[in-house]
Every structure is written in structure tokens, then in C-alpha cells.
Design a protein around this motif. Structure first.
Motif: not given
Length: 95
Positions: A26-39
Motif C-alpha cells: 500500500t501507500t500511506a500519506e503521513q503529515t509532519f511539522t516542518v516549520t516555515g513552509v507555507k501552503l
């Protein structure tokens, strides 16, 4: 936003993360804090793990929210595999 030569701007980020196990085949998307990036950047993200783990790879990475990067891990093996924890490096190319 292009740089002075018309090429995309790029920035480097680092974050210490601990991914969860990825289920078999399978594939799995996981989110992580990366301070400074902007959507709002509309960026392309390259994520690099601190080392390799047999049976699991990074398929994609994207900015999912301000200060958050989502990494999609892929596991094509017959068992669960946990990506390596540690300091990941991110190169973010901004338009």
C-alpha cells in the motif's frame, strides 16, 4: 514567484520526524511539522530520509498546510515496514 533569473526559488528545511508503520502492499500519506513552509507557495517538495529502510520508499511529498509537509510512503512488500525516524531534509521549489 521566480527568482532574478526566471528560475524557481528554492529553500531548504530540516525536521526530525518519526513515521508510523506502512501496511503491506500500500501507500500511506503521513503529515509532519516542518516549520516555515507555507501552503500559499504552490511549491514542489523533495523529501530525503536520513537513511534507507529496505522495503519502503518515499513516493511523493507536498505542503499540506502552513508548517506541515505530507509524505506518501510506499510499501510493496509482504509485511508492514516502518520508515526510518530521524532528521529528514526537504528542498522546496517555489514558483
Amino acid at each position: 514567484m521566480a527568482g532574478p533569473t526566471g528560475f524557481p526559488q528554492y529553500q531548504f528545511f530540516r525536521a526530525t520526524i518519526t513515521p508510523a508503520a506502512v501496511a503491506t502492499i500500500t501507500t500511506a500519506e503521513q503529515t509532519f511539522t516542518v516549520t516555515g513552509v507555507k501552503l500559499a507557495w504552490r511549491a514542489t517538495v523533495i523529501a530525503c530520509a536520513p537513511s534507507l529502510v529496505a522495503g519502503v520508499a518515499i513516493a511523493t511529498a507536498r505542503i499540506s498546510a502552513d508548517d506541515t509537509v505530507a509524505i506518501t510512503f510506499v510499501n510493496p512488500t509482504a509485511g508492514n515496514v516502518t520508515p526510518v525516524a530521524g532528521e529528514y531534509r526537504f528542498t522546496v521549489f517555489r514558483e
